[in-house]
Design a protein around this motif. Sequence first.
Motif, PDB file in Angstrom:
ATOM      1  N   SER A   6      32.160  44.686  46.952  1.00 20.36           N
ATOM      2  CA  SER A   6      31.283  45.012  45.828  1.00 20.36           C
ATOM      3  C   SER A   6      31.859  44.416  44.549  1.00 20.36           C
ATOM      4  CB  SER A   6      31.128  46.516  45.685  1.00 20.36           C
ATOM      5  OG  SER A   6      32.383  47.129  45.427  1.00 20.36           O
ATOM      6  N   GLY A   7      31.040  44.392  43.491  1.00 20.05           N
ATOM      7  CA  GLY A   7      31.524  43.981  42.180  1.00 20.05           C
ATOM      8  C   GLY A   7      31.057  42.630  41.700  1.00 20.05           C
ATOM      9  N   GLY A   8      30.320  41.903  42.519  1.00 22.26           N
ATOM     10  CA  GLY A   8      29.826  40.603  42.087  1.00 22.26           C
ATOM     11  C   GLY A   8      28.736  40.739  41.035  1.00 22.26           C
ATOM     12  N   GLY A   9      28.332  39.611  40.471  1.00 21.87           N
ATOM     13  CA  GLY A   9      27.281  39.650  39.488  1.00 21.87           C
ATOM     14  C   GLY A   9      27.165  38.339  38.730  1.00 21.87           C
ATOM     15  N   LEU A  10      26.351  38.379  37.671  1.00 21.48           N
ATOM     16  CA  LEU A  10      26.139  37.221  36.814  1.00 21.48           C
ATOM     17  C   LEU A  10      26.881  37.439  35.503  1.00 21.48           C
ATOM     18  CD1 LEU A  10      24.680  34.615  35.920  1.00 21.48           C
ATOM     19  CD2 LEU A  10      22.744  36.071  35.242  1.00 21.48           C
ATOM     20  N   ARG A  18      35.573  42.243  38.402  1.00 18.87           N
ATOM     21  CA  ARG A  18      36.525  42.817  39.348  1.00 18.87           C
ATOM     22  C   ARG A  18      35.795  43.081  40.658  1.00 18.87           C
ATOM     23  NH1 ARG A  18      38.909  48.605  40.154  1.00 18.87           N
ATOM     24  NH2 ARG A  18      41.066  48.213  40.805  1.00 18.87           N
ATOM     25  N   LEU A  19      36.260  42.420  41.712  1.00 18.99           N
ATOM     26  CA  LEU A  19      35.708  42.638  43.038  1.00 18.99           C
ATOM     27  C   LEU A  19      36.559  43.666  43.777  1.00 18.99           C
ATOM     28  CD1 LEU A  19      35.011  38.959  44.169  1.00 18.99           C
ATOM     29  CD2 LEU A  19      33.570  40.475  42.810  1.00 18.99           C
ATOM     30  N   VAL A  77      41.210  46.416  48.725  1.00 20.62           N
ATOM     31  CA  VAL A  77      41.768  45.248  48.059  1.00 20.62           C
ATOM     32  C   VAL A  77      40.845  44.895  46.890  1.00 20.62           C
ATOM     33  CG1 VAL A  77      40.586  43.608  49.598  1.00 20.62           C
ATOM     34  CG2 VAL A  77      42.646  42.893  48.352  1.00 20.62           C
ATOM     35  N   HIS A  78      41.465  44.508  45.776  1.00 21.20           N
ATOM     36  CA  HIS A  78      40.717  44.140  44.579  1.00 21.20           C
ATOM     37  C   HIS A  78      41.018  42.703  44.202  1.00 21.20           C
ATOM     38  CE1 HIS A  78      39.871  48.400  43.958  1.00 21.20           C
ATOM     39  NE2 HIS A  78      41.162  48.647  44.079  1.00 21.20           N
ATOM     40  N   LEU A  79      40.082  42.097  43.494  1.00 20.12           N
ATOM     41  CA  LEU A  79      40.312  40.785  42.906  1.00 20.12           C
ATOM     42  C   LEU A  79      39.827  40.840  41.459  1.00 20.12           C
ATOM     43  CD1 LEU A  79      41.310  37.873  43.467  1.00 20.12           C
ATOM     44  CD2 LEU A  79      38.909  37.257  43.828  1.00 20.12           C
TER      45      LEU A  79
END
Length: 119
Positions: A6-10, A18-19, A77-79
């Motif tokens: 989760s966390g994607g977007g424009l 932050r993913l 896990v985060h990115l």
Amino acid sequence: VQLQASGGGLVQPGESLRLSCVVSGSIFSIRDMSWYRQAPGKQRELVAAINSGGNANYEDSVKGRFTISRDNAKNTVHLRMESLKPEDTAVYYCHAYVLGRNAGWAPYWGKGTQVTVSS
């Protein structure tokens, strides 16, 4: 075993995202956790990886801008992606090597989350 990203977007160039990816199911242990990305017309590439001890490595183009981290207690896990550029536009996939309760060590993929960087 399932991986949910989760966390994607424009976002606009220079902004941050932050993913997050949660590993769920019957799990004994998780080894390496990683983020890959695939841009249109290109092969999937490794962006960042982190082992169970917290040691991380990054693809050259994201060094200094992206930070991978993990929460072992939450199987997550985060990115963290900063100073995003249009060339970071891609579908981002999480990946993990998991020791499941019903199987040995095996690689698993999440379904991907779209990140679009555009003004």
